[in-house]
Design a protein around this motif. Structure first.
Motif, PDB file in Angstrom:
ATOM      1  N   ILE A  36       0.827  -1.199   0.000  1.00  0.00           N
ATOM      2  CA  ILE A  36       0.000   0.000   0.000  1.00  0.00           C
ATOM      3  C   ILE A  36       0.864   1.253   0.000  1.00  0.00           C
ATOM      4  O   ILE A  36       0.622   2.195  -0.763  1.00  0.00           O
ATOM      5  CB  ILE A  36      -0.929   0.009   1.242  1.00  0.00           C
ATOM      6  CG1 ILE A  36      -1.887  -1.170   1.201  1.00  0.00           C
ATOM      7  CG2 ILE A  36      -1.698   1.313   1.337  1.00  0.00           C
ATOM      8  CD1 ILE A  36      -2.836  -1.159   0.028  1.00  0.00           C
ATOM      9  N   SER A  37       1.907   1.235   0.853  1.00  0.00           N
ATOM     10  CA  SER A  37       2.654   2.476   1.017  1.00  0.00           C
ATOM     11  C   SER A  37       3.664   2.688  -0.111  1.00  0.00           C
ATOM     12  O   SER A  37       3.971   3.810  -0.455  1.00  0.00           O
ATOM     13  CB  SER A  37       3.365   2.486   2.373  1.00  0.00           C
ATOM     14  OG  SER A  37       4.304   1.432   2.415  1.00  0.00           O
ATOM     15  N   PHE A  84      -0.316  -9.941  -3.254  1.00  0.00           N
ATOM     16  CA  PHE A  84      -1.007  -9.200  -2.200  1.00  0.00           C
ATOM     17  C   PHE A  84      -2.027 -10.094  -1.502  1.00  0.00           C
ATOM     18  O   PHE A  84      -2.099 -10.150  -0.278  1.00  0.00           O
ATOM     19  CB  PHE A  84      -1.701  -7.970  -2.795  1.00  0.00           C
ATOM     20  CG  PHE A  84      -2.338  -7.102  -1.751  1.00  0.00           C
ATOM     21  CD1 PHE A  84      -1.615  -6.082  -1.155  1.00  0.00           C
ATOM     22  CD2 PHE A  84      -3.652  -7.317  -1.348  1.00  0.00           C
ATOM     23  CE1 PHE A  84      -2.194  -5.296  -0.185  1.00  0.00           C
ATOM     24  CE2 PHE A  84      -4.228  -6.537  -0.357  1.00  0.00           C
ATOM     25  CZ  PHE A  84      -3.502  -5.518   0.220  1.00  0.00           C
ATOM     26  N   GLY A  85      -2.784 -10.812  -2.322  1.00  0.00           N
ATOM     27  CA  GLY A  85      -3.791 -11.716  -1.763  1.00  0.00           C
ATOM     28  C   GLY A  85      -3.150 -12.806  -0.925  1.00  0.00           C
ATOM     29  O   GLY A  85      -3.672 -13.201   0.119  1.00  0.00           O
ATOM     30  N   PHE A  86      -1.988 -13.243  -1.363  1.00  0.00           N
ATOM     31  CA  PHE A  86      -1.273 -14.264  -0.618  1.00  0.00           C
ATOM     32  C   PHE A  86      -0.887 -13.745   0.763  1.00  0.00           C
ATOM     33  O   PHE A  86      -1.074 -14.418   1.779  1.00  0.00           O
ATOM     34  CB  PHE A  86      -0.023 -14.686  -1.391  1.00  0.00           C
ATOM     35  CG  PHE A  86       0.832 -15.650  -0.644  1.00  0.00           C
ATOM     36  CD1 PHE A  86       0.472 -16.980  -0.550  1.00  0.00           C
ATOM     37  CD2 PHE A  86       1.991 -15.221  -0.014  1.00  0.00           C
ATOM     38  CE1 PHE A  86       1.255 -17.869   0.146  1.00  0.00           C
ATOM     39  CE2 PHE A  86       2.771 -16.097   0.693  1.00  0.00           C
ATOM     40  CZ  PHE A  86       2.408 -17.435   0.776  1.00  0.00           C
ATOM     41  N   ALA A  87      -0.382 -12.507   0.790  1.00  0.00           N
ATOM     42  CA  ALA A  87      -0.004 -11.913   2.079  1.00  0.00           C
ATOM     43  C   ALA A  87      -1.237 -11.779   2.970  1.00  0.00           C
ATOM     44  O   ALA A  87      -1.206 -12.100   4.169  1.00  0.00           O
ATOM     45  CB  ALA A  87       0.659 -10.569   1.866  1.00  0.00           C
ATOM     46  N   LEU A 144      -8.555  -4.812   9.422  1.00  0.00           N
ATOM     47  CA  LEU A 144      -7.372  -4.153   8.878  1.00  0.00           C
ATOM     48  C   LEU A 144      -7.009  -4.752   7.525  1.00  0.00           C
ATOM     49  O   LEU A 144      -6.782  -4.025   6.542  1.00  0.00           O
ATOM     50  CB  LEU A 144      -6.219  -4.326   9.861  1.00  0.00           C
ATOM     51  CG  LEU A 144      -4.905  -3.659   9.488  1.00  0.00           C
ATOM     52  CD1 LEU A 144      -5.025  -2.158   9.656  1.00  0.00           C
ATOM     53  CD2 LEU A 144      -3.774  -4.201  10.336  1.00  0.00           C
ATOM     54  N   VAL A 145      -6.992  -6.091   7.464  1.00  0.00           N
ATOM     55  CA  VAL A 145      -6.654  -6.759   6.209  1.00  0.00           C
ATOM     56  C   VAL A 145      -7.679  -6.394   5.145  1.00  0.00           C
ATOM     57  O   VAL A 145      -7.327  -6.072   4.005  1.00  0.00           O
ATOM     58  CB  VAL A 145      -6.596  -8.284   6.412  1.00  0.00           C
ATOM     59  CG1 VAL A 145      -6.493  -9.006   5.081  1.00  0.00           C
ATOM     60  CG2 VAL A 145      -5.428  -8.659   7.293  1.00  0.00           C
ATOM     61  N   PHE A 167      -8.997  -3.446   0.362  1.00  0.00           N
ATOM     62  CA  PHE A 167      -9.852  -2.502  -0.359  1.00  0.00           C
ATOM     63  C   PHE A 167      -9.003  -1.390  -0.980  1.00  0.00           C
ATOM     64  O   PHE A 167      -9.173  -1.018  -2.136  1.00  0.00           O
ATOM     65  CB  PHE A 167     -10.892  -1.905   0.589  1.00  0.00           C
ATOM     66  CG  PHE A 167     -11.746  -0.867  -0.057  1.00  0.00           C
ATOM     67  CD1 PHE A 167     -12.759  -1.246  -0.944  1.00  0.00           C
ATOM     68  CD2 PHE A 167     -11.544   0.480   0.185  1.00  0.00           C
ATOM     69  CE1 PHE A 167     -13.542  -0.283  -1.556  1.00  0.00           C
ATOM     70  CE2 PHE A 167     -12.319   1.439  -0.426  1.00  0.00           C
ATOM     71  CZ  PHE A 167     -13.319   1.052  -1.295  1.00  0.00           C
ATOM     72  N   LEU A 168      -8.031  -0.886  -0.199  1.00  0.00           N
ATOM     73  CA  LEU A 168      -7.148   0.166  -0.698  1.00  0.00           C
ATOM     74  C   LEU A 168      -6.412  -0.320  -1.936  1.00  0.00           C
ATOM     75  O   LEU A 168      -6.334   0.386  -2.949  1.00  0.00           O
ATOM     76  CB  LEU A 168      -6.136   0.553   0.384  1.00  0.00           C
ATOM     77  CG  LEU A 168      -6.618   1.551   1.430  1.00  0.00           C
ATOM     78  CD1 LEU A 168      -5.517   1.818   2.438  1.00  0.00           C
ATOM     79  CD2 LEU A 168      -7.043   2.846   0.759  1.00  0.00           C
ATOM     80  N   GLU A 169      -5.878  -1.558  -1.834  1.00  0.00           N
ATOM     81  CA  GLU A 169      -5.119  -2.112  -2.945  1.00  0.00           C
ATOM     82  C   GLU A 169      -6.014  -2.268  -4.173  1.00  0.00           C
ATOM     83  O   GLU A 169      -5.635  -1.931  -5.294  1.00  0.00           O
ATOM     84  CB  GLU A 169      -4.541  -3.470  -2.508  1.00  0.00           C
ATOM     85  CG  GLU A 169      -3.875  -4.266  -3.584  1.00  0.00           C
ATOM     86  CD  GLU A 169      -2.497  -3.731  -3.953  1.00  0.00           C
ATOM     87  OE1 GLU A 169      -2.069  -2.760  -3.307  1.00  0.00           O
ATOM     88  OE2 GLU A 169      -1.864  -4.281  -4.872  1.00  0.00           O
TER      89      GLU A 169
END
Lengths: 591, 655
Positions: free
Chosen positions: B513-514, B590-593, B641-642, B647-649
Motif C-alpha cells: 500500500i505504502s 497481495f492476496g497471498f499476504a 485491517l486486512v 480494499f485500498l489495494e
C-alpha cells in the motif's frame, strides 16, 4: 512452465464427457472447494462439541456418511490430480508423493473406522473382568435367567417419540419394549407422594445460620432410612430408641448402641477396677478392666504413657447370653476403630463407644435425631451425648435442637408413601451428579402396558403378573478373548498434595484358549499389548471405604500401519515439494 | 560466531575483498568518518522522516542489505548487553536479608521451590498483581506471616466483578476486600456454602458464584499463610512424598511430637529459637537483621542435613536466578530496540539506494554495490544494522537462556500452559527470523519478528492473572518427556513460524500500500512470508502426525476428532488453502499476504481458542478462562485491517 491449473485445463476438451469429468475430479477448483468445505465442517464440529458435547458432534458431524463422501471425494481428487500429470517428471515427485501420503492416511482411517475397537474396561481391585464396554446404548431385559439385549439408536439431543426396540439375533422378548424418551443427559427428579401402602416418609428442613437444607427420609430405606446431615444423624424408623443410663454431661461414659437401644455407663477416674455394671433392660453386662488417659501400644501391649498426646481408652469385657464373652478396647478419639480384635463386630450387634464429657474431643460428639412412626403417628427423639429428649410431632412443627442453634421443621409427613423417579432433559454438557443418560420405555404384553424411566446402569426390577423382570439401560458389553485380573492399583501424588502425578495397575492376564497366564504392569503411556489389542491405563475411580476401580481403555486399530506410512510419505512429499517449488524464488512469487 | 552457518551468497557480491569480514565496530582509520557519516545520516534521516509525513516518499527504496558479515561485532555487542543486564540484575538485589529469605527451600503445590518463588505465586494469587503496595513479594509474604492480624484487615483481594463488588458494598475499597471482610461476612459465607454445595454436585455455577468462590479461596489461602499452615518448611525425612511440616506445626504439640521423633531435639529447638528474631524483625522494624535471617536459614539447613534430607541447592539457586534475572522481561526491550535500529538502517539505506544498479543481478540475493554508495550512508547503515543485529541477538540469547533455566527448574520442556507456550512460540518466531534473515541476507525479517516476539513477551508479562507464570506440575498423561518434547515442541514451533509469517504478511500488506512502485522489494517480502509458511506447514503437518502417534501410543487411537487436534488440522488446511490459492493463481502476491495473515486466525483458534473459548476435549490440561473478548476483538481488528488494506489495494488498481 506448466502449472497444475493449466495442465488440468488442457486435458479438459469440452467434447468428451468422460474427460470432462476426469478434468473436474482432477481440478484445483475441486481441491479448493473440498478444502473450504472441510474447514467449515470441522470447525462446525468443534463448535457443536463445545456446545452440545462430544457425542452430539460425533453423531451430527464426524461419524456421518456424508463426511465419508467428502473424504472419498478428496481421495479421488488427489488421485486424479496426480494422474493428470502423467507421465510424471522429476519436478512432480514432491507433489505426487504428498498426494500418495494423504491417500494412504485416508485409506488407513477407513480401515480403522470399519474394524477398530475402542472400548472401556473398568476393573475393581481384586476382581477379574473379560468384558469391555463400547459406546453403543442398549436396553437389556432379564427374566428367568435369560437376557434380551436390544440396541438403541444414539441420539444427539433429547428425543421424544416412539421407536420399537428389537432384541438382537432375532429373538423374541417376553414383553414388547418401546422407546418413548431418550435424554443424552437427563436430570433425575424424585417425588415422594402419599399412597395407600408403602413405607412412611418425612421431609425435614434443618437450618441454622449456616445450613439450610431439606431432606426426605423414608422408613427402612437403605439409602434414605438413615441420613447424615452435617453433625446430625437422622433416622426414620418404627422402632423407638429406648434410652437409659445414669451418665451426666460432666462425666465420661461408655455408650452401647443397638439400632433401637442406647445404654450408657459412666466412667469415673476414682472408680475401682475392675468395675462391673449391667445394662438395664438387656441381658448384657460389662466389666471394665483398664482405663487409660494416654494409651499407647508398647511391644504388643497397651500401656499408659507418662508423656505424650492424650489417647483415652477403656479395655472391657462384654458378657451376654449363651456364654458370649468378648474383649473390647475402645478409644475415645477413634470411634470408627474396630473395638474387638480381628475387626469382628460384636455378637450382641451393639457398637461400643467411649465418650468424653462435654464433647472434649469433637470426634466423640454425636447428635442423633430419630423420627418414630407408630400407628400412623409421628414423634421425635433426640440424643446428644447423654442428653435425651422426645416429644410428639406434627407436620409444620418447628423444634429447636439446642445444638449449634439448629432447628428442624417437618415440612411433610406421609404415613405411607411411594417414590417416583422421572427425568427432565438437561444440556448435554451438564456435569451434574444428578444428570445421567436416561431413557423412558414402555413395556407391553397382552394389551397391558407400563412405562418406566431408566437411568444408565441403574437397573429397575418389576413384577409382571408373577414374573420377575429386570430392565437395564446401559452401554453394550463385548467379551474379549482373555481375562484381566486387577491385582493392585496405585496412585502416586505430587509431594504434599492430592494431585495425582501418575497411576498404574498390576494385572494378571489369562488366556484360556492359548494357555497363557502372565503378570503385567499398565501405566500411563505404558500400555499392555496382547494379540493386536492394547490395554491402556485410562482413569480410575476412588471412593473412600471401597475398593479402587481402575479404568482401562482397550483398543484395536488395524489401520495404524497405513496411517503411519502415509504420514511419513506425506511429510517427505511436502519437504520435497517445498524444496523444488518455484515460489521459493522472488521471480516465481511475482508470476 | 556462526561464520560457518551463514551461506555466502551464490551471486557475486561486489565488495572489496579487504573489507570482507571486517568488523563494523572495529577501530579503523576511518572512525572519524564513520562519526561524520552518522551525523550526515541523521540529517538524511530527518529529511526522510519529513518526507514520509509530507506523503511524498517516492524515493526508490531498496530493502536494507547487510553488505558484510556483521556477526562478529554484533555478537560481541550482544554479549556485552547480556552481561550488563545480568550485572544489573545482581545489583538490584542487594538486600541480603530478603535475599537469604528468598532462597530458603519450601514445599508447596507439589514442588520444592525457593521461598521467593512461593512468595511471588502467593502474592500473584491473592492480590492478582506481581507486587502489592510496591512491596517485594518475599517481604510482603513475611509480613503476612509475622503480622497476620494487621494484613487480615487490609483490602488485599480483588473483587472486581461488578455484582460481587456491589454485594460487598462499602466494605470493598477500590475494588478490593480484606480477608477479614470475606471470612467474617455471614451472608457471604452462606452463599459461598451454597456455591460449594453446587460445585460438589458438579452443577454449572453462575459467574457470580465462580467469582465468589475465587474470592473465598483467596481469603482462605491468605489465612493459611498467616496461620503458618502453608507452605511447608521442614521436610519429612522418612518419606519424600509426604507434606512438609509447616510453621504452625512447630507450635502445636502434635507437630513438635512428630518432629521430636524424626530430628534431633537440639536442632529443632535451634530452628524455633532462630525463627523468633526473624519474626520480631519483621514486626518491629519491617525487616529483620540479616544476621538473624542467616541464623535461621542455617538452622533449617542443619535440621534438614541432620535428617539426611538432601536438597539440591544448585537447582534452587537456578530458580532464584531465573526469578531475579527474569530474562523474558529483559528480552523484549532488546527486541524492540533492535527493531528501531533496524528500521533506522532501512531508512538510511533506502535513502541512498537510488544509485544502486544491482536490481538486475538476481532476485534471490540482489546485491548492494557498496563501493557505489556514498561512504557515509553505507557506514551508518552498517552501524545501525550491526547494532540492530547485536540487540536482536542479545534479546534472543536472554530469551533462550530464560527458556533453558525454566527447562532445568521444571525438569521438562516448559510448554504446558498458555504462558509457557507464548514464550516458546515467540522464541520460535525469533529463531526462524534469525535463521531466515541470515540465510537470505534480509535483516528486515528480523524487524518484523522482533515486533512479533516483543509483542508476545509483553503480552505474557502483562496479564499475570490470565497467563500464570508459575511453574506447576504436570497432569499424569503429559508426564512423558520424549513425547511432550517431540509433539508439543513441533506444533508450537510451527506456531512460531506462522507468527513470523503473520508479522511478515502485515509488513507485505503495508508495503504494497505504502510503496506500490517498489515491486521487487514487495515481492521479496512476500517471498519471505512464503518461506515462513513453508517452515510452518512442514512443522505443523509433522507435529499433528506426531500428536497422532502419541495419542495412539497413550490413548490407543491415532485420530479422535478432539477439538485441539481438529483445530490443528483446520489451521493446516487454512494454510494449504492459501498455498493452493496462490498456486492456482487466484491469489496474487497481495492476496497471498492477506491470506497468510488471515490463516493465522486458525492458529490463534487452535492455540488459544480451543482452551479458552471452546473449553472442550481431552487437551484440557491448559484450560483456563478469560480474555476471550479481548482476543476476539484483536482478531476482528486484524481482519478488518486486512479487509481495509485489501480494499485500498483494490481501489488503487481499479482507479
Amino acid at each position: 512452465m506448466t502449472t497444475r491449473l493449466k495442465s488440468a485445463k488442457q486435458k479438459t476438451p469440452p467434447k468428451k464427457p468422460l474427460a470432462a469429468l476426469f478434468g473436474f475430479l482432477a481440478s484445483l477448483q475441486l481441491a479448493i472447494l473440498l478444502l473450504v468445505s472441510m474447514i467449515i465442517i470441522f470447525s462446525t464440529g468443534t463448535i457443536i462439541e463445545s456446545l452440545h458435547g462430544t457425542n452430539a458432534a460425533k453423531i451430527l458431524v464426524y461419524d456421518t456418511p456424508w463426511l465419508e463422501i467428502v473424504f472419498l471425494l478428496l481421495a479421488v481428487n488427489l488421485t486424479a490430480s496426480a494422474f493428470s500429470r502423467w507421465p510424471w517428471q522429476v519436478r512432480h515427485v514432491g507433489f505426487v508423493v504428498t498426494h500418495l501420503g494423504i491417500i494412504l492416511v485416508l485409506a488407513g482411517s477407513f480401515v480403522t473406522k470399519k474394524w477398530m475397537l475402542d472400548a472401556q474396561m473398568p476393573v475393581e481391585e481384586g476382581k477379574t473382568e473379560y468384558r469391555v464396554i463400547v459406546d453403543e446404548p442398549m436396553v437389556y431385559l432379564f427374566a428367568d435367567g435369560e437376557s434380551w439385549p436390544m440396541p438403541v439408536k444414539k441420539k444427539a439431543f433429547s428425543w421424544q417419540g416412539r421407536e420399537t426396540l428389537k432384541p438382537e439375533e432375532g429373538k423374541t422378548a417376553p414383553v414388547q419394549v418401546q422407546l418413548l424418551n431418550y435424554y443424552p443427559k437427563g436430570r433425575l427428579h424424585e417425588s415422594i407422594e402419599s399412597a395407600a401402602a408403602g413405607p412412611a416418609a418425612v421431609q425435614v428442613l434443618l437450618e441454622n445460620s449456616f445450613i439450610h437444607q431439606e431432606q426426605w427420609l423414608i422408613q427402612n430405606d437403605p439409602e434414605l432410612g438413615r441420613v447424615q446431615m452435617g453433625p446430625v444423624e437422622m433416622t426414620l424408623t418404627d422402632q423407638p430408641l429406648s434410652h437409659a443410663g445414669s451418665a451426666s454431661q460432666e462425666q465420661a461414659y461408655l455408650e452401647f448402641r443397638w439400632p433401637d437401644r442406647v445404654r450408657q455407663v459412666p466412667v469415673s477416674k476414682d472408680m475401682k477396677l475392675p468395675f462391673e455394671a449391667t445394662l438395664d433392660g438387656t441381658d448384657w453386662r460389662v466389666r471394665m478392666d483398664a482405663v487409660y488417659q494416654r494409651a499407647m501400644i508398647e511391644g504388643s501391649v497397651l500401656a499408659e504413657q507418662a508423656q505424650g498426646p492424650d489417647n483415652p481408652a477403656v479395655v472391657l469385657r462384654f458378657e451376654g447370653p449363651d456364654g458370649v464373652s468378648e474383649k473390647h478396647t475402645v478409644f475415645a478419639n477413634y470411634p470408627d476403630f474396630p473395638t474387638q480384635h480381628g475387626m469382628k463386630p460384636s455378637a450382641s450387634g451393639a457398637k461400643i463407644l467411649y465418650r468424653l464429657p462435654g464433647g472434649q474431643a469433637s470426634k466423640t460428639q454425636s447428635h442423633e435425631l430419630r423420627f418414630v412412626v407408630q400407628d400412623g403417628a409421628l414423634k421425635y427423639q433426640q440424643l446428644s451425648g447423654s442428653e435425651f429428649k422426645e416429644g410428639p410431632l406434627q407436620a409444620g412443627d418447628k423444634i429447636s435442637t439446642g445444638w449449634m442453634g439448629l432447628e428442624f421443621t417437618v415440612k411433610a409427613f406421609h404415613p405411607h408413601a411411594v417414590r417416583r423417579r422421572f427425568f427432565t432433559p438437561e444440556p448435554n454438557t451438564s456435569e451434574s451428579k444428578q444428570a445421567f443418560p436416561a431413557v423412558q420405555v414402555e413395556l407391553e404384553k397382552d394389551g397391558q402396558t407400563r412405562t418406566l424411566w431408566l437411568a444408565q446402569d441403574m437397573p429397575e426390577a418389576l413384577n409382571w403378573n408373577g414374573q420377575d423382570l429386570r430392565v437395564v439401560f446401559g452401554k453394550k458389553r463385548k467379551p474379549l478373548d482373555f481375562k484381566l485380573t486387577l491385582r493392585d492399583f496405585r496412585v502416586e501424588e505430587y509431594p504434599g498434595t492430592e494431585r495425582p502425578a501418575s497411576f498404574e495397575s498390576d494385572v494378571t492376564l489369562r488366556d484360556d484358549f492359548r494357555g497363557l497366564q502372565k503378570d503385567a504392569r499398565i501405566a500411563m503411556n505404558e500400555p499392555l499389548s496382547y494379540q493386536g489389542l492394547r490395554v491402556f491405563q485410562a482413569s480410575y475411580v476412588r471412593t473412600p471405604g471401597e475398593p479402587d476401580i481402575s479404568v482401562f481403555a482397550v483398543a484395536y486399530d488395524p489401520g495404524i500401519f497405513l496411517k503411519y506410512l502415509g504420514a511419513v510419505v506425506m511429510v517427505a512429499g511436502i519437504v520435497t515439494m517445498f524444496y523444488t517449488r518455484r515460489f521459493s524464488t522472488v521471480k516465481g512469487m511475482g508470476e | 560466531m556462526g561464520k560457518g552457518k551463514v551461506r555466502a551468497p551464490n551471486k557475486t557480491v561486489i565488495q572489496t575483498p579487504s573489507r570482507r569480514g571486517q568488523a563494523c565496530l572495529a577501530p579503523t582509520a576511518r572512525d572519524d568518518k564513520v562519526l561524520l557519516g552518522d551525523l550526515n545520516n541523521f540529517l538524511f534521516l530527518s529529511l526522510r522522516v519529513r518526507r514520509v509525513f509530507e506523503g511524498r516518499s517516492n524515493l526508490r527504496a531498496k530493502p536494507s542489505r547487510l553488505p558484510r558479515r556483521p556477526l562478529k561485532s554484533s555478537g560481541l555487542l550482544a554479549m556485552t548487553i547480556v552481561a550488563l543486564l545480568s550485572c544489573y540484575s545482581n545489583a538490584a538485589y542487594a538486600d541480603s536479608a530478603l535475599d537469604r529469605l528468598g532462597e530458603v527451600p519450601v514445599q508447596h503445590g507439589g514442588r520444592i521451590k525457593p521461598f521467593e518463588s512461593f512468595a511471588r505465586e502467593a502474592v500473584l494469587y491473592v492480590t492478582g498483581k506481581f507486587q502489592f503496595q510496591k512491596k517485594d513479594p518475599t517481604q510482603l509474604v513475611w509480613e503476612w506471616i509475622s503480622q497476620p492480624e494487621k494484613w487480615d484487615a487490609q483490602p488485599l483481594i480483588p473483587a472486581t466483578f461488578p455484582a460481587l463488588t456491589q454485594e460487598f458494598g462499602v466494605k470493598a475499597i477500590r475494588g478490593r476486600v480484606s480477608p477479614e471482610v470475606v471470612l467474617g461476612d455471614p451472608d457471604f459465607l452462606k452463599k459461598t456454602q451454597q456455591a460449594m454445595a453446587l460445585r460438589a454436585d458438579k452443577e454449572k455455577l453462575s459467574q457470580l458464584d465462580q467469582k465468589r468462590l475465587e474470592v473465598y479461596e483467596k481469603a482462605l489461602f491468605f489465612r493459611s499463610i498467616g496461620e503458618g499452615s502453608a507452605p511447608g518448611w521442614i521436610a519429612n525425612p522418612d518419606d519424600p512424598r509426604a507434606s512438609w511440616l509447616t510453621l504452625q506445626s512447630l507450635t502445636t504439640g502434635e507437630g513438635q511430637a512428630l518432629l521430636a521423633g524424626k530430628y534431633p531435639p537440639d536442632k529443632v529447638a535451634r530452628v524455633m529459637e532462630t525463627l523468633k528474631p526473624v519474626l520480631l524483625g519483621f514486626r518491629e522494624h519491617e525487616r529483620p537483621d540479616p544476621g538473624a535471617v542467616l541464623d535461621w536459614s542455617a538452622a533449617l539447613n542443619e535440621l534438614a542435613t541432620s535428617g539426611n534430607v538432601l536438597l539440591p541447592r544448585s537447582l534452587l539457586q537456578l530458580e532464584v536466578r531465573y526469578l531475579r534475572l527474569h530474562p523474558f522481561s529483559r528480552a523484549w526491550p532488546c527486541y524492540l530496540a533492535a527493531v528501531f535500529l533496524g528500521m533506522l538502517a532501512a531508512l538510511v539505506g533506502s535513502k541512498k539506494s537510488g544509485s544502486v544498479r544491482a536490481a538486475k543481478r538476481g532476485y534471490d540475493h540482489p546485491v548492494v554495490a557498496i563501493h557505489e554508495l556514498p561512504l557515509q550512508a553505507g557506514a551508518a547503515q552498517r552501524l545501525f544494522s550491526a547494532v540492530s543485529l547485536g540487540l536482536f541477538l542479545a534479546g534472543f540469547i536472554l530469551h533462550s537462556y530464560g527458556f533453558y533455566l525454566r527447562c532445568l527448574i521444571a525438569g521438562r520442556p516448559p510448554v504446558s500452559n498458555m504462558y509457557e507456550s507464548i514464550v516458546w512460540v515467540s522464541w520460535a518466531a525469533a529463531f526462524f527470523a534469525l535463521v531466515l534473515s541470515l540465510c537470505l541476507r534480509a535483516p528486515m525479517i528480523r524487524n518484523f519478528s522482533g515486533l512479533v516476539a516483543a509483542l508476545a513477551l509483553i503480552l505474557a508479562q502483562k496479564f499475570p492473572a490470565l497467563l500464570d507464570p508459575s511453574i506447576t506440575p504436570l497432569v499424569p498423561v503429559l508426564r512423558s518427556n520424549l513425547w511432550l518434547t517431540v509433539h508439543v515442541l513441533t506444533i508450537t514451533l510451527s506456531y512460531g513460524a506462522f507468527a513470523l509469517a503473520w508479522g511478515l504478511g502485515h509488513g507485505t500488506l503495508f508495503r504494497f500500500i505504502s510503496r506500490p512502485s517498489e515491486e521487487t522489494a514487495n515481492l521479496r517480502l512476500c517471498q519471505y512470508t512464503y518461506r515462513a509458511i513453508q517452515i510452518g506447514v512442514i512443522l505443523l503437518a509433522s507435529g499433528t502426525v506426531l500428536g497422532g502417534v502419541w495419542a495412539n501410543y497413550s490413548w490407543g487411537r491415532f485420530w479422535g476428532w478432539d477439538p485441539k487436534e481438529t483445530w490443528a488440522l483446520i489451521a493446516l488446511l487454512g494454510y494449504i488453502l492459501v498455498l493452493h490459492g496462490r498456486f492456482a493463481g487466484w491469489l496474487k502476491p497481495f492476496g497471498f499476504a492477506a491470506g497468510s495473515v488471515l490463516a493465522f486466525l486458525g492458529v490463534v483458534m487452535a492455540w488459544y481458542g480451543v482452551n479458552f473459548v471452546l473449553a472442550a476435549g481431552l487437551h484440557s490440561y491448559g484450560f483456563g478462562g478469560g480474555g476471550a473478548p479481548y482476543v476476539a476483538a484483536v482478531c476482528l481488528v486484524d481482519a478488518v485491517l486486512v479487509a481495509g488494506l485489501s480494499f485500498l489495494e483494490w481501489s488503487r488498481k481499479t482507479w
